[in-house]
Design an enzyme around this catalytic site. Structure first.
Site, short mmCIF file in Angstrom:
data_model
loop_
_atom_site.label_atom_id
_atom_site.label_comp_id
_atom_site.label_asym_id
_atom_site.label_seq_id
_atom_site.Cartn_x
_atom_site.Cartn_y
_atom_site.Cartn_z
CG ASP A 1 -2.11 0.96 0.99
OD1 ASP A 1 -3.21 0.47 0.66
OD2 ASP A 1 -1.93 2.18 1.14
CE LYS B 1 -11.13 -1.05 -11.10
NZ LYS B 1 -10.08 -1.81 -10.41
CG ASP C 1 3.72 4.37 -7.91
OD1 ASP C 1 2.77 3.61 -8.21
OD2 ASP C 1 3.87 5.49 -8.43
CB ILE C 2 2.43 -1.64 -7.77
CG1 ILE C 2 1.08 -1.09 -7.26
CG2 ILE C 2 3.13 -2.37 -6.63
CD1 ILE C 2 0.07 -0.82 -8.30
CE1 TYR D 1 -12.56 2.03 -10.46
CE2 TYR D 1 -14.87 1.90 -11.13
CZ TYR D 1 -13.81 1.44 -10.35
OH TYR D 1 -14.01 0.41 -9.48
CG ASN E 1 -7.59 -4.33 -4.00
OD1 ASN E 1 -8.80 -4.49 -4.19
ND2 ASN E 1 -7.13 -3.49 -3.08
#
Length: 302
Positions: free
Chosen positions: A37, A174, A72-73, A170, A99
């Site tokens: 996170d 998605k 930071d992924i 968004y 996620n």
């Protein structure tokens, strides 16, 4: 013995909401967990606390094993270090749960380019890069004769399936996750990797404003259909050995309901074997539309 006993699981965006619920559920099922996170607010800006460490402490207090990762992924460095963290701490990686995400909602005509880029970056690129580096590690393992029983669970949304008014950025991100899930499942099966996606509905920081009334917590003793913890059992199953053979699928999960979502399939069709005129094409299309199932409404449409 839990269903995920001995597995090493990475969960991104695991400091709060669905990610936290997933991390705790995997730990309860016997997994060793890397809690990722960045510790940011809904607008993607850093916050003053460390939610990942709080979740890891909760897991360790319950007798489980967990470490944190604050990178930071959505950067190559952060995603690569996430995989490295799992391998360095626990010697392997078995399951990746993508996620992490946040919202910057606007109607399309009011949506700034920066808001588009930020949401697509975190959701879509933030799925791609951890998947890329995890898959590279599993491919290397397979080539070394140690084929994994690896699992990836991506997080899409009803907005990605149907669209959502005021969430063009968004919804696009998605929907992109769904397309990437299908490609990854097809490409990575040879290395022992299964890739699936969920479209969850739950009360989190991201949804509490949009669904304040419908997602209100129930009274004492009543089933809380919107609790994030309701989604996690399916995620744990998909991330475990028990889901062997399940790949390239999309599930909706909400409360006590699980639905297998079926994507684009050919509907009514016609072929004249020659080129249409515009008028003829329109007439044929109108006839096919009359024979087809109407689309599901976009969320928020009137």
């Amino acid at each position: 013995m839990g269903i995920a006993e001995g597995r090493v699981v990475v969960v991104t965006g695991a400091g709060r909401g669905l990610g936290r619920a997933h991390a705790l559920a995997f730990a309860a099922a016997g997994a060793r967990v890397v809690v990722n996170d960045l510790g940011v607010g809904l607008d993607g800006q850093p916050g003053p606390d460390s939610p990942a460490e709080l979740v890891a402490r909760e897991i360790r207090a319950a007798g489980g094993q967990a470490v944190t990762h604050g990178g930071d992924i959505a950067t190559a460095e952060g995603a690569a270090s996430l995989v490295d963290r799992a391998v360095a701490e626990f010697g392997r990686l078995d399951t990746l749960v993508n996620n992490a995400g946040f919202l910057r909602d606007r109607m399309l005509v009011n949506l700034d380019e920066d808001d588009w880029d930020a949401v697509v970056r975190v959701h879509l690129k933030g799925h791609f890069l951890p998947l890329k580096y995890a898959a590279a590690w599993w491919r290397a393992e397979a080539k070394a004769g140690r084929q994994a029983a690896a699992r990836v669970v991506n997080t899409s949304s009803g907005a990605g399936l149907l669209g959502s008014v005021g969430q063009g950025n968004y919804s696009a991100a998605k929907a992109g996750i769904l397309g990437m899930t299908l490609v990854a499942a097809a490409e990575m099966g040879r290395y022992g990797v299964q890739v699936n996606a969920i479209a969850p509905a739950a009360r989190t920081r991201m949804t509490e404003q949009a669904f304040a009334e419908s997602m209100a917590a129930p009274g004492e003793g009543a089933f809380d259909a919107m609790a994030p913890e309701n989604v996690s059992p399916l995620v744990v199953w998909l991330g475990s050995d028990a889901s062997a053979g399940v790949t390239g699928r999309v599930f909706e999960a909400e409360g006590g309901r699980i639905t297998v979502m079926e994507g684009w399939r050919p509907g009514p069709t016609t072929d004249r074997g020659a080129r249409w005129t515009p008028a003829e094409a329109g007439e044929a299309a109108a006839k096919l539309l009359a024979e087809s199932e109407p689309p599901q409404p976009v969320y928020g449409a009137r």
